[in-house]
Design an enzyme around this catalytic site. Structure first.
Site, mmCIF file in Angstrom:
data_model
loop_
_atom_site.group_PDB
_atom_site.id
_atom_site.type_symbol
_atom_site.label_atom_id
_atom_site.label_comp_id
_atom_site.label_asym_id
_atom_site.label_seq_id
_atom_site.Cartn_x
_atom_site.Cartn_y
_atom_site.Cartn_z
ATOM 1 N N HIS A 123 0.834 -1.201 0.000
ATOM 2 C CA HIS A 123 0.000 0.000 0.000
ATOM 3 C C HIS A 123 0.876 1.261 0.000
ATOM 4 C CE1 HIS A 123 -3.597 2.364 1.423
ATOM 5 N NE2 HIS A 123 -2.611 3.161 1.783
ATOM 6 N N GLU A 124 1.856 1.319 0.898
ATOM 7 C CA GLU A 124 2.702 2.519 0.998
ATOM 8 C C GLU A 124 3.583 2.689 -0.233
ATOM 9 O OE1 GLU A 124 1.803 4.639 3.065
ATOM 10 O OE2 GLU A 124 0.643 3.308 4.351
ATOM 11 N N HIS A 127 1.861 4.381 -3.028
ATOM 12 C CA HIS A 127 1.876 5.851 -2.921
ATOM 13 C C HIS A 127 3.097 6.449 -3.616
ATOM 14 C CE1 HIS A 127 -1.537 6.933 -0.428
ATOM 15 N NE2 HIS A 127 -1.237 5.993 0.451
#
Length: 159
Positions: A123-124, A127
């Protein structure tokens, strides 16, 4: 066009300041388990992740992280995002990943991570490539997934 984050020099004094401020930002959230530099307005490759796979579940930073391998086996699970406060949904993520990164001394590391912690890393790192989970949901609508019963015996599948 996606805002892709640039690599960052771990030895630059501003990198240490960014790392410290990102941790403070994450700690100020209500239950956040990870944060990426773009979420604090800096398009550089730095993330913080809560390590649920380690004793004490510490928060750790990762500089210039890359996923060098991911399992084909995926889990479907819930995710939220500090950037989109009221958005939660179910997403497919690889169950196991291999990650490479450096620390503030430019020491290189490689490790294999699985489970919920692997989900946070994926998820990170998304980004860092300008991908929000709302974008991911839109893309998943166009993909078809084959449902697999992981508990079915292999021989019963060949009959």
């Amino acid at each position: 066009m996606l805002n892709i984050s640039a690599e960052i020099d771990p030895l630059d004094k501003n990198t240490a300041i960014l790392v410290k401020r990102m941790k403070e930002s994450l700690l100020s959230t209500d239950g956040g388990v990870g944060i990426a530099a773009p979420q604090v307005g800096v398009n550089r490759k730095v993330i913080w992740v809560q390590r649920f796979d380690k004793a004490g579940e510490p928060l750790e930073y990762f500089i210039n992280p890359i996923i060098v391998w991911r399992s084909e086996l995926q889990n479907l699970g819930p995710e939220g995002d500090l950037s989109i406060p009221d958005f939660r949904d179910q997403f497919y993520r690889s169950k196991v990943i291999q990650l490479e990164y450096v620390d503030l001394k430019r020491q290189k590391y490689s490790e294999i991570v699985e489970g919920f912690t692997a989900v946070i890393f994926q998820h990170e790192i998304d980004h860092l490539f300008g991908i929000l989970i709302s974008d991911k949901k839109e893309k998943e609508k166009n993909n078809s997934y084959q449902k697999v019963d992981a508990f079915k015996k292999a021989d019963s599948m060949t009959r």
